[in-house]
Design a protein around this motif. Structure first.
Motif: not given
Length: 476
Positions: A310-311, A313-315, A317, A456, A459-463
């Protein structure tokens, strides 16, 4: 791009076409690289390739070697790389982050010898006196941190005290040989190399060896295989474990991203690649790691690795995407997963249509049909393998729920699991009985996938869970 001034490949630098690179048309057409591409050589360039090797002797050979390195079509010939020009003591400093574990630290320090300066960073040990005493036995410098920063922060604290042009980050549960660092330093004769890592294998078996350690000896998360390669997002090897890394201090800057307690090594590699530096994996050099032998510890570490997605993905993409498809490979895997009478004809039709489009973009040559078939075949196999990984590793919670209601999903998961286990045991030559290997392989995937989903959701992200669809292979 690289912001610092870098030089050129030196005379005598040698590169060899990668083991997976295929040549056609008497060596004029190369297929391979990272990502896969087709490269056409001129007659002059082709004459510079002797037994799949190019040696830098002038501007033309230097440009060809540089092009092949950048495309991932060639790797440096370790035995022929220039030797470091200085004593090891003046070239590299070893930084060891540690929290307690004086026994492992003593073993590592003993394996290093006294050829290079050592900085031991005590990351707020519960018994700092024991750590300092072990470091003092070999004259290593100790940097004590008042609060625990994690491995990334501890490495950065050590890096701040490094005065040599290179730094070796080595975890305390590792063991090196006298030749490990000198051989890895040879790669820095390429002025664009910022980071290099050896192959990480397991320590010699002990009385505590069991099916977990035997599986990890063959399929450890830290072992990236037997083939040297460029390391970058989208390549066969896309990251390096921080358990043992050698880096160019000038390129590293402040080091690892502060605050990252997992996947900081992946983040560092990707940031260096974004800046235009080269990163290399060198399995011709090995370092040994103390693998976990308790099931709970082993599964916890696998899940912990997964939480870093998740981290990342945040950094970074979609670079973290668990699978990459092209439009036609998406049709192929979708049709096969449907398991209908029309599945094979539709998949074959998509592959044929892709072959026609790819063939039109290739230069006219005797090998055009073979190259086209090769590209289509590699694309279909890669897409199918990635889909199997999605079902078994990244998306296993979805597979489990969907399998309760769908026989086709259960059948697809079973086929993927059997094919994966058979191939991986054959590829790794694991000294584990097949049943134990299958169990370990599935537990490995379940633990990592659980960590990935937990990270995920937190972080509330599915990237980190979302595949991407990209364009076509390139030809030059």
């Amino acid at each position: 791009m690289i912001t610092t001034q870098v030089g050129k490949l030196p005379d005598g630098f040698a590169v060899r076409l990668g083991g997976r690179v295929r040549t056609h048309d008497d060596g004029a057409t190369l297929v391979g690289g990272a990502p896969t591409r087709v490269l056409y050589l001129t007659d002059i360039a082709r004459s510079l390739v002797v037994e799949r090797t190019i040696r830098v002797v002038d501007a033309r050979s230097r440009q060809l070697a540089e092009t092949l390195l950048e495309a991932g079509l060639a790797t440096p010939v370790l035995a022929e790389l220039p030797l470091p020009g200085k004593r090891l003591h003046d070239l590299v400093t070893v930084v060891i982050p540690v929290r307690d574990r004086p026994g492992q630290l003593r073993r590592l320090l003993g394996s290093l010898g006294d050829a290079a300066p050592v900085i031991v960073v005590d990351d707020a040990s519960h018994d700092p006196a024991s750590v300092e005493a072990v470091a003092a036995e070999v004259g290593a410098r100790t940097v004590r941190l008042p609060q625990n920063l994690g491995p990334a922060g501890a490495r950065n604290a050590g890096l701040a005290h490094v005065a040599t042009p290179f730094v070796a980050f080595v975890d305390s549960d590792m063991e090196l040989d006298a030749h490990t660092l000198p051989l890895l330093l040879r790669h820095f004769s390429d002025p664009r190399v910022a980071l290099v890592a050896p192959r990480i294998t397991g320590l010699a078996p002990t009385a505590a060896a069991n099916w977990i350690t035997r599986y990890d000896d063959a399929r450890s998360s830290l072992d990236l295989g037997r083939e040297p390669t460029v390391v970058r997002p989208g390549a066969r090897v896309s990251w390096l474990p921080a358990a043992c890394l050698v880096g160019r201090v000038e390129a590293l800057g402040a080091g690892f991203s502060p605050g990252m307690r997992v996947a900081e090594d992946v983040d560092l590699v990707w940031r260096l690649c974004e800046q235009g530096w080269r990163v290399r994996y060198e399995p011709g050099v090995e370092a040994r790691h103390e693998h976990r032998d308790r099931l709970v510890d082993w599964l916890t570490r696998k899940a912990f690795y997964g939480t870093g997605g998740a981290d990342l993905g945040r950094r970074h993409g979609p670079v973290i995407a668990p699978a990459v498809y092209t439009p036609w490979t998406l049709i192929v895997v979708g049709a096969l997963l449907a398991q209908r009478r029309w599945s094979v004809p539709v998949a074959a039709g998509a592959a044929v249509a892709a072959g026609v489009r790819i063939g039109r973009r290739l230069r006219p040559a005797r090998s055009r049909a073979r190259v086209t078939a090769s590209l289509v075949g590699m694309g279909a196999i890669a897409a199918t393998a990635q889909t199997g990984e999605l079902l078994l590793r990244h998306w296993w919670p979805i597979t489990l729920v969907a399998g309760l209601a769908s026989r086709r999903v259960r059948r697809a998961a079973l086929v993927a699991a059997v094919a994966d286990a058979v191939y991986e045991q054959y590829r790794t030559r694991a000294r584990v009985n097949p049943l134990a290997f299958v169990v370990a392989r599935r537990l490995d995937d379940l633990a990592y996938g659980a960590g990935l989903w937990w990270g995920a959701l937190r972080a509330r992200s599915l990237v980190a869970l979302a595949p991407v669809v990209r364009g076509r292979q390139s030809a030059r």
